[in-house]
Design an enzyme around this catalytic site. Sequence first.
Site, PDB file in Angstrom:
ATOM      1  N   GLY A  55      56.865   2.436  83.142  1.00  0.00           N
ATOM      2  CA  GLY A  55      56.424   1.207  82.354  1.00  0.00           C
ATOM      3  C   GLY A  55      57.340   0.455  81.701  1.00  0.00           C
ATOM      4  N   ALA A  56      58.309   1.288  81.014  1.00  0.00           N
ATOM      5  CA  ALA A  56      59.350   0.616  80.321  1.00  0.00           C
ATOM      6  C   ALA A  56      60.425   1.452  79.836  1.00  0.00           C
ATOM      7  CB  ALA A  56      58.657  -0.338  78.916  1.00  0.00           C
ATOM      8  N   MET A  57      61.406   0.948  79.363  1.00  0.00           N
ATOM      9  CA  MET A  57      62.516   1.894  78.844  1.00  0.00           C
ATOM     10  C   MET A  57      63.217   1.503  77.673  1.00  0.00           C
ATOM     11  SD  MET A  57      64.441   4.635  79.587  1.00  0.00           S
ATOM     12  CE  MET A  57      65.394   5.119  78.364  1.00  0.00           C
ATOM     13  N   GLU A  58      63.529   2.468  76.645  1.00  0.00           N
ATOM     14  CA  GLU A  58      63.827   1.903  75.438  1.00  0.00           C
ATOM     15  C   GLU A  58      65.446   1.680  75.096  1.00  0.00           C
ATOM     16  OE1 GLU A  58      62.847   5.036  76.358  1.00  0.00           O
ATOM     17  OE2 GLU A  58      63.895   6.558  75.433  1.00  0.00           O
ATOM     18  N   ASN A  59      65.817   0.988  76.175  1.00  0.00           N
ATOM     19  CA  ASN A  59      67.623   0.657  75.999  1.00  0.00           C
ATOM     20  C   ASN A  59      67.501  -0.051  74.562  1.00  0.00           C
ATOM     21  OD1 ASN A  59      68.160   1.347  78.690  1.00  0.00           O
ATOM     22  ND2 ASN A  59      66.760  -0.438  79.162  1.00  0.00           N
ATOM     23  N   GLU A  61      58.097   1.498  72.679  1.00  0.00           N
ATOM     24  CA  GLU A  61      59.546   1.397  73.050  1.00  0.00           C
ATOM     25  C   GLU A  61      60.388   1.126  71.853  1.00  0.00           C
ATOM     26  OE1 GLU A  61      60.380   2.518  75.771  1.00  0.00           O
ATOM     27  OE2 GLU A  61      58.380   2.396  76.821  1.00  0.00           O
TER      28      GLU A  61
HETATM   29 ZN    ZN Z   1      58.882   6.670  75.815  1.00  0.00          ZN
END
Ligand code: ZN
Length: 863
Positions: A274-278, A309
């Site tokens: 889904g997404a990545m919290e960089n 995120e």
């Molecule tokens: Zn997460």
Amino acid sequence: MPGKNLSREEARQRADILEVDGYRVHLDVTSAPDPAAATFRSSTTIRFRCSRPGSATFVDLLAPAVRSVRLNGRALDPAEVFDGARVALDDLAAENVLEVEADCAYSRTGEGLHRFTDPADGETYLYTHYEPADARRVFADFEQPDLKAPFTFSVTAPAAWDVWSNAVHERIGDEGAARTWEFAPTRPISTYLTAVVAGPYHVERDHYSRELPDGSTLEIPLSALCRKSLARYFDADEILGVTKQGLEYFHDEFDYPYPFGKYDQAFVPEYNIGAMENPGCVTFREEFIFRSKVTEAAYEGRANVILHEMAHMWFGDLVTMRWWDDLWLKESFADFMGSYALLGAKTRFHSAWITFANQRKAWAYRQDQFPTTHPITADIRDLEDAKLNFDGITYAKGASVLKQLVAYVGRDAFFEGARRYFKRHAYGNTVLGDLLGALEETSGRDLTAWAGAWLQTAGVNALTPQLTVDAEGRITELVVLQDGAAGDTASAPGGLRPHRVAVGCYERDSDGALVRTDRIELDVTGARTVVPELAGRPRPALVLVNDDDLTYCKIRFDSESLETLRTGLGDIADGLARALAWSAVWNLTRDALMPARDYVALVLRFAGQESNIGVLQSLHQQAKGAVDLYADPQWRAEGGRLLAEGALRELRAAEPGGDHQLAWARFLAQTANGSEHLRLVRGLLAGTARIDGLAVDQELRWSFWLALAAAGEATEQELAAELAADNTASGRRQHTQCLAARPTAEAKAAAWSAVLDSDELPNALVEAQIAGFGQAGQRELTAPYAQRYFELLERVWAERTIEIAMRIVGGFFPRLQITPQTLAAADDWLTGHPEAAPALRRLVLECRDDLARALRAQACDGA
Ligand SMILES: [Zn+2]
């Protein structure tokens, strides 16, 4: 343990002796637009200290070639020190400088530096994705979360491109055809959180500002990016609006200024998750940019992910788990916050807890009943374990349990605990006890027993009301029975846990609606808990244990309540209570306690009344699953026909142009099988049939083509014409899926071969081939592949990246061959391969368990 699979023990040993002062990483991606160029140059300098000079260690690097390695000025021979996954370093000094020059590979699997060429305009786009351990595909590093360091990135890229990373860029050099972007050093962060995004992305900008308590002003530049060819669909205003609401809310709650400067959000192609919290550079799957009409559930889901995120900037990025055992520390928290903040941040989405109860928890309940389930705090021996643990337990069960913890210690103590935790451990690494310690301080409660029962034992309890009633119809006793979960531990003896629950009593009102007339909140502890407050009261039409969804459990019913649901589930007035009832009857179906045809009858009778669009979409998915997997094979065709008829009936009845109409149209596409329905689908595509208010836009067109293709009623020429009209990334995926869905032996063989006989296909097309291959109406065609599947498992696991291997193992499992023979084949493989990788065995065990469940459900339906 050699090779790619770093163990916890190795990571611990390395962290014992090393401290990293900083990385400088230079990437030269000027070759990216040339499809013939397979690699890019990667240069890394790591400054690190060693507390035991003279000892040896290694850096991680997955690269086709290493050009040079220098340790403290001394040249090491790559042929001797590099084994394809690690560079061996010996004779460390107290202070070290390591320089590694390598050729790293552009990725087509979404792991490392992914390269994508847009079919719409020929432009090339790059982005990185690393969690849990793929930064080593891009630069040499110590790939573990607890060796944090500041990173200074520079990237040489084609002159027409822009480049983003975790920090802001300080300079852009100009070398004619290329430009070098030099970024500021980051704060100390983990390797898996670093990021680079590069390409001719379309950008929208905004900013967030806030007065801080010390009188200064915090300014956060915001941006949102997507591919140029998606720009006309990009509703950046809505995305940035939720972003600002979230920043406002988290600053109010966390009392710790956002630590990473700017906040970019990149929507990127062929993204695996889904997404990545960089930190400062969040990446999202670009399917969150909607090319066609979607329902409000999709907007809510996207806003939830944006907030999830963002919560990670504090929980996960500022303070990070020491090793993957405590992955839940960040994921449970962020998953909880995604829903909590939708309401707290005053977004326009008010159904967050209904969605949570109905969808996130369904994921957790399913996972928690596999034989492979595990406590929320897991035992993660190595990176393969870690990769599989991004699951329904770590996210959804963990979030459910945190929701309960907030109720248990109180909201104020919970957030005050979080604030202390951020301040105490900023830029550091933590374990479970660090969070619990902070919460114990602020709540004044001993959390040992709570953590033991909820975080350290596996499994889900079922709660059932049991009523005795006198001759006048009054309750003499109402008892809540608790079934033990799988685990029997000291903190959860017999698998029983303490549950804070509400028991709701429902009656028909004068309009026929089922409304709550009583609500008793209590602690359910042992196997049998009496609810004395309800004695003497007239027997209600419906008793709902776990009303308001306070605890994590499977809800069961007494027989009269179940009868009320059969005749009136849709009449429950409260949306959350209704969602809980839907979830409960689905669990009964999965547990072979309610025949699949009864569940289907409930959906056909009441789904048309369901006002919550997210719940309705779950019902569609589950009803289809009930017919495909859980129905007696003798009844399956009849069930399928009933679903298609129901879909058409509700589609015609739905409000023109509304979300419900779209959801029913999609459901018709999924269920259409008879000639009448297929004719209508074809008419809608051709424009010769119309449903008032229904826009047959591009995504819906592909859903209809898939229905026709699977039924053998779309020609290759027709599908090619649709692709020509929609020559995009999304169009290409859906065209691939349609071709694989055709009901011919050749189509199945082609899909199977495309995935298994080469590793050329990118992740997105692997997924499309697998999705097209497995059509419920084509069991005979795919039956011959069941045995072949078990024969190739080990080869796939050995030869493919773990991301692709997981998709193949999960996606090609013969889940539609629901027979004792398939079950025996799975058991034979498991018995015959005790030495196979534990992560591979886990996947097969879970698929095998789904199959055994389907056999039980079919027996229940056929009884
Ligand atoms: Zn997460």
